[in-house]
Design a protein around this motif. Structure first.
Motif, PDB file in Angstrom:
ATOM      1  N   ASP A 372     -27.799  -3.753  49.135  1.00 14.22           N
ATOM      2  CA  ASP A 372     -28.197  -5.120  49.451  1.00 14.22           C
ATOM      3  C   ASP A 372     -29.357  -5.044  50.436  1.00 14.22           C
ATOM      4  O   ASP A 372     -30.319  -5.761  50.325  1.00 14.22           O
ATOM      5  CB  ASP A 372     -27.034  -5.885  50.088  1.00 14.22           C
ATOM      6  N   ARG A 373     -29.184  -4.127  51.406  1.00  8.85           N
ATOM      7  CA  ARG A 373     -30.257  -3.925  52.361  1.00  8.85           C
ATOM      8  C   ARG A 373     -30.497  -2.435  52.530  1.00  8.85           C
ATOM      9  O   ARG A 373     -29.617  -1.619  52.258  1.00  8.85           O
ATOM     10  CB  ARG A 373     -29.934  -4.582  53.698  1.00  8.85           C
ATOM     11  N   ILE A 382     -35.529   4.367  62.629  1.00  7.19           N
ATOM     12  CA  ILE A 382     -35.667   3.523  61.442  1.00  7.19           C
ATOM     13  C   ILE A 382     -37.126   3.088  61.394  1.00  7.19           C
ATOM     14  O   ILE A 382     -37.656   2.580  62.389  1.00  7.19           O
ATOM     15  CB  ILE A 382     -34.721   2.312  61.510  1.00  7.19           C
ATOM     16  N   VAL A 383     -37.791   3.337  60.264  1.00  5.16           N
ATOM     17  CA  VAL A 383     -39.202   2.973  60.182  1.00  5.16           C
ATOM     18  C   VAL A 383     -39.420   1.722  59.332  1.00  5.16           C
ATOM     19  O   VAL A 383     -40.442   1.050  59.453  1.00  5.16           O
ATOM     20  CB  VAL A 383     -40.082   4.132  59.647  1.00  5.16           C
ATOM     21  N   GLU A 384     -38.453   1.432  58.462  1.00  3.28           N
ATOM     22  CA  GLU A 384     -38.554   0.181  57.693  1.00  3.28           C
ATOM     23  C   GLU A 384     -37.146  -0.311  57.406  1.00  3.28           C
ATOM     24  O   GLU A 384     -36.223   0.487  57.184  1.00  3.28           O
ATOM     25  CB  GLU A 384     -39.341   0.405  56.381  1.00  3.28           C
ATOM     26  N   TYR A 385     -37.005  -1.625  57.405  1.00  2.00           N
ATOM     27  CA  TYR A 385     -35.689  -2.223  57.359  1.00  2.00           C
ATOM     28  C   TYR A 385     -35.830  -3.540  56.629  1.00  2.00           C
ATOM     29  O   TYR A 385     -36.643  -4.379  57.023  1.00  2.00           O
ATOM     30  CB  TYR A 385     -35.279  -2.444  58.820  1.00  2.00           C
ATOM     31  N   GLU A 390     -37.043  -6.373  49.180  1.00  2.00           N
ATOM     32  CA  GLU A 390     -38.248  -6.234  50.015  1.00  2.00           C
ATOM     33  C   GLU A 390     -38.714  -4.780  50.077  1.00  2.00           C
ATOM     34  O   GLU A 390     -39.906  -4.497  49.987  1.00  2.00           O
ATOM     35  CB  GLU A 390     -37.961  -6.768  51.426  1.00  2.00           C
ATOM     36  N   VAL A 391     -37.748  -3.872  50.226  1.00  2.00           N
ATOM     37  CA  VAL A 391     -38.145  -2.464  50.369  1.00  2.00           C
ATOM     38  C   VAL A 391     -38.632  -1.899  49.037  1.00  2.00           C
ATOM     39  O   VAL A 391     -39.589  -1.132  48.990  1.00  2.00           O
ATOM     40  CB  VAL A 391     -36.985  -1.635  50.956  1.00  2.00           C
ATOM     41  N   PHE A 392     -38.027  -2.314  47.952  1.00  4.06           N
ATOM     42  CA  PHE A 392     -38.460  -1.791  46.651  1.00  4.06           C
ATOM     43  C   PHE A 392     -39.750  -2.448  46.153  1.00  4.06           C
ATOM     44  O   PHE A 392     -40.592  -1.785  45.567  1.00  4.06           O
ATOM     45  CB  PHE A 392     -37.364  -1.983  45.593  1.00  4.06           C
ATOM     46  N   ASP A 458     -38.140 -12.745  57.981  1.00 11.77           N
ATOM     47  CA  ASP A 458     -36.975 -12.778  58.873  1.00 11.77           C
ATOM     48  C   ASP A 458     -36.059 -11.584  58.662  1.00 11.77           C
ATOM     49  O   ASP A 458     -35.283 -11.219  59.539  1.00 11.77           O
ATOM     50  CB  ASP A 458     -36.156 -14.056  58.624  1.00 11.77           C
ATOM     51  N   THR A 459     -36.146 -10.978  57.472  1.00  9.65           N
ATOM     52  CA  THR A 459     -35.231  -9.874  57.167  1.00  9.65           C
ATOM     53  C   THR A 459     -35.955  -8.543  57.014  1.00  9.65           C
ATOM     54  O   THR A 459     -35.327  -7.518  56.807  1.00  9.65           O
ATOM     55  CB  THR A 459     -34.486 -10.172  55.842  1.00  9.65           C
ATOM     56  N   HIS A 460     -37.267  -8.550  57.084  1.00 10.03           N
ATOM     57  CA  HIS A 460     -38.041  -7.360  56.746  1.00 10.03           C
ATOM     58  C   HIS A 460     -38.910  -6.919  57.934  1.00 10.03           C
ATOM     59  O   HIS A 460     -39.717  -7.706  58.431  1.00 10.03           O
ATOM     60  CB  HIS A 460     -38.927  -7.685  55.524  1.00 10.03           C
ATOM     61  N   TYR A 461     -38.715  -5.669  58.357  1.00 12.16           N
ATOM     62  CA  TYR A 461     -39.466  -5.137  59.488  1.00 12.16           C
ATOM     63  C   TYR A 461     -39.988  -3.746  59.145  1.00 12.16           C
ATOM     64  O   TYR A 461     -39.317  -3.001  58.421  1.00 12.16           O
ATOM     65  CB  TYR A 461     -38.562  -5.006  60.721  1.00 12.16           C
ATOM     66  N   ALA A 462     -41.142  -3.393  59.674  1.00 11.89           N
ATOM     67  CA  ALA A 462     -41.609  -2.019  59.508  1.00 11.89           C
ATOM     68  C   ALA A 462     -42.363  -1.596  60.753  1.00 11.89           C
ATOM     69  O   ALA A 462     -43.073  -2.391  61.373  1.00 11.89           O
ATOM     70  CB  ALA A 462     -42.496  -1.899  58.270  1.00 11.89           C
ATOM     71  N   ALA A 463     -42.152  -0.308  61.118  1.00 17.18           N
ATOM     72  CA  ALA A 463     -42.823   0.203  62.311  1.00 17.18           C
ATOM     73  C   ALA A 463     -44.014   1.043  61.885  1.00 17.18           C
ATOM     74  O   ALA A 463     -43.909   2.258  61.723  1.00 17.18           O
ATOM     75  CB  ALA A 463     -41.841   1.037  63.132  1.00 17.18           C
TER      76      ALA A 463
END
Ligand SMILES: Nc1ncnc2c1ncn2[C@@H]1O[C@H](COP(=O)(O)OP(=O)(O)OP(=O)(O)O)[C@@H](O)[C@H]1O
Ligand SMILES: [Mg+2]
Length: 495
Positions: A372-373, A382-385, A390-392, A458-463
């Motif tokens: 799901d996430r 964690i570099v992307e969340y 969103e990640v795919f 709101d749900t997707h972050y990347a460093a």
């Protein structure tokens, strides 16, 4: 609204080794929502297992938890006592490891291994008593556990400092100075320990008093419960006994059977019998797809194939009725078809039992149908969340791009792009973005400063500094964008 079942906050874990401190987990935070599967993905050594072991409370002895909290059911798992941790670990959080063989005892029959856990906690009255006192017991034990952790941490910090004296390159002068400092630190340490103990004494007194009261009440309750059960049995059996005296041969048989049944039901209320444990074990074996469970119950692990063994490991984890299931690369040792079956099984069990799941893997391709996430980990961070979608379909970190590029093609089965280079040595984690050394997208700043988390949704972050407004616009690798385009097209074609 998502209901949070577990949250990991700013977790920092290092390992003391002869070569120095291994910085295995560096400020990791994530949440697990009820009923979802969160996948943690990353290459070997990125800190996936260490993170999950911290949740399970089974870190190696040389681990130092430098910072952070793991909150489950309102408790910080890093602070609860060992006893309580065992309870949570055994009951509420289950874990499945990569290699099913290492989690099974080769010389004990499968059935016994499944029933063992149930029989250890077979006394239902004892369980009832423990349940009644657990809240107050935890409160009491937590204070002691917290004190011990604080004392241990202070000691470890001191040891770490004192170990500087082992450095053979130190000049005599520097060493003498260091020894004086160490002596002062030692005194400081003793003072800290003394104060922690005193503080603990004060906090603990009222908790201990409350616990004693609760224990007394619980004992009375359990006694009353037992008395009622026995009274009911005697009540039910008395008229049958009277009947038995007057009955003829055939009737006698039936009455005796009825009496035996009542006795059995009474026993089952008081404890889990071997027979009940076996019945439950066989039901769980069926649930995880073991054919002929009655026969398989009596076999040894070597008589099972790899996939079947992994099913048994899952069965054992399920006997405790966990709320969270952590799967650490549960399919890595299996071939592709079996892998798919186990993934399907985990998915099904998760749905049927409303489990929340943390699924760890190094292969993003494996989790496409489960996650799901997704949290992508690299070099202890964690570099992307983000959500799986969103990640795919909208990946932002170059490391996520690299992972996506390396998923084998479904049709040709060939790995497309291996990620160049190797993960960094975690005794000396690189400054800045740890992936920069291997990334063709790296900018100067990536070698100097650690990127913060940039919010995409709101749900997707990347460093990654690429998300900074000053960064040049870059395209993700063709191979990834092409795949995304094709799969989106495929989806639209289906509609
Ligand atoms: N007991 C230990 N002592 C020293 N270093 C350790 C210890 N356990 C783990 N590490 C180190 O911590 C880092 C993270 O290890 P971890 O096992 O979490 O990796 P992982 O992401 O699970 O990798 P894999 O995919 O290989 O299982 C690695 O650098 C590893 O060498
Ligand atoms: Mg691992």
């Amino acid at each position: 609204m998502n209901e949070k079942v577990l949250s990991v906050n700013n977790l920092v874990i290092s390992f003391k080794t002869d070569n120095g401190l291994v910085r295995a987990v560096r400020d990791v935070s994530f949440e697990l929502n009820k009923g979802e599967t969160l996948c943690i993905v990353g290459e070997s050594g990125s800190g996936k297992s260490v993170t999950s072991k911290a949740i399970m409370g089974i870190l190696a002895k040389n681990a130092i938890i430098e910072n952070g909290s793991i909150i489950y059911d309102g408790e910080n798992l890093l602070e609860v006592s060992e006893e309580e941790f065992y309870k949570i670990r055994g009951h509420k959080i289950g874990m499945i490891f990569q290699d099913p063989l290492s989690s099974l005892n080769p010389i004990v029959k499968i059935g016994k291994q499944i029933t063992e856990a149930m029989l250890i906690n077979s006394d239902k009255l004892k369980l009832m008593y423990e349940d009644l006192i657990s809240k107050d017991l935890i409160a009491y034990k937590n204070v002691i556990a917290k004190r011990n952790i604080e004392i241990n941490n202070a000691k470890k910090q001191f040891d770490l400092f004192a170990s500087k004296a082992k450095d053979k390159t130190l000049s005599k002068e520097a060493k003498d100075k260091l020894l004086v400092e160490i002596k002062a630190k030692k005194q400081e340490l003793n003072q800290v320990i003394l104060e922690l103990k005193k503080e603990c004494q004060e906090k603990i007194k009222p908790l201990k008093e409350q616990l004693d009261i609760t224990k007394k009440e619980a004992k009375l309750k359990v006694k009353a419960y037992k008395r009622d059960i026995i009274a009911k049995k005697n009540n039910d059996i008395a008229p049958l006994k009277a009947k038995l005296k007057l009955a003829n041969g055939k009737e006698k048989q039936a009455i005796k059977k009825e009496m035996a049944q009542i006795k059995l039901e009474t026993t089952n209320k008081l404890k889990i019998t071997k027979a009940e444990a076996k019945r439950r074990a066989i039901a769980i074996m069926k649930e995880v797809g073991i054919p002929e469970p009655e026969r398989r119950f009596k076999q040894f692990p070597f008589e099972f194939s790899g996939g079947m063994r992994q099913r048994i490991v899952i069965a054992i984890a399920l006997t405790a009725n966990p709320e969270i299931l952590i799967c650490d690369e549960p399919t890595t040792a299996l071939d592709v078809t079996i892998q798919a079956q186990i993934l399907e099984l985990i998915n099904r069990i998760k749905e049927e039992r409303h489990l929340s799941c943390i699924f760890i893997t190094h292969d993003l391709g494996v989790v496409a149908n489960m996650a799901d996430r997704i949290a992508v980990m690299y070099a202890g961070k964690i570099v992307e969340y983000g959500t799986a979608e969103e990640v795919f379909f909208d990946p932002r970190h170059p490391y996520t791009w690299a992972l996506l590029s390396s998923i084998p093609d479904v049709d040709s089965k060939e790995k497309l792009d291996a990620i160049p280079g190797t993960p960094p040595n975690m005794i000396y984690p690189p400054k800045g973005d740890a992936f920069a050394e291997r990334s063709k997208y790296a900018m100067k700043i990536d070698f100097m400063m650690e990127p913060p988390f940039f919010k995409i949704t709101d749900t997707h972050y990347a460093a990654t500094w690429l998300l900074d407004s000053r960064a040049p616009k870059v395209e993700m690798p063709k191979i990834v964008s092409e795949r995304i385009r094709l799969s989106l097209k495929g989806e639209n074609d289906h509609e």
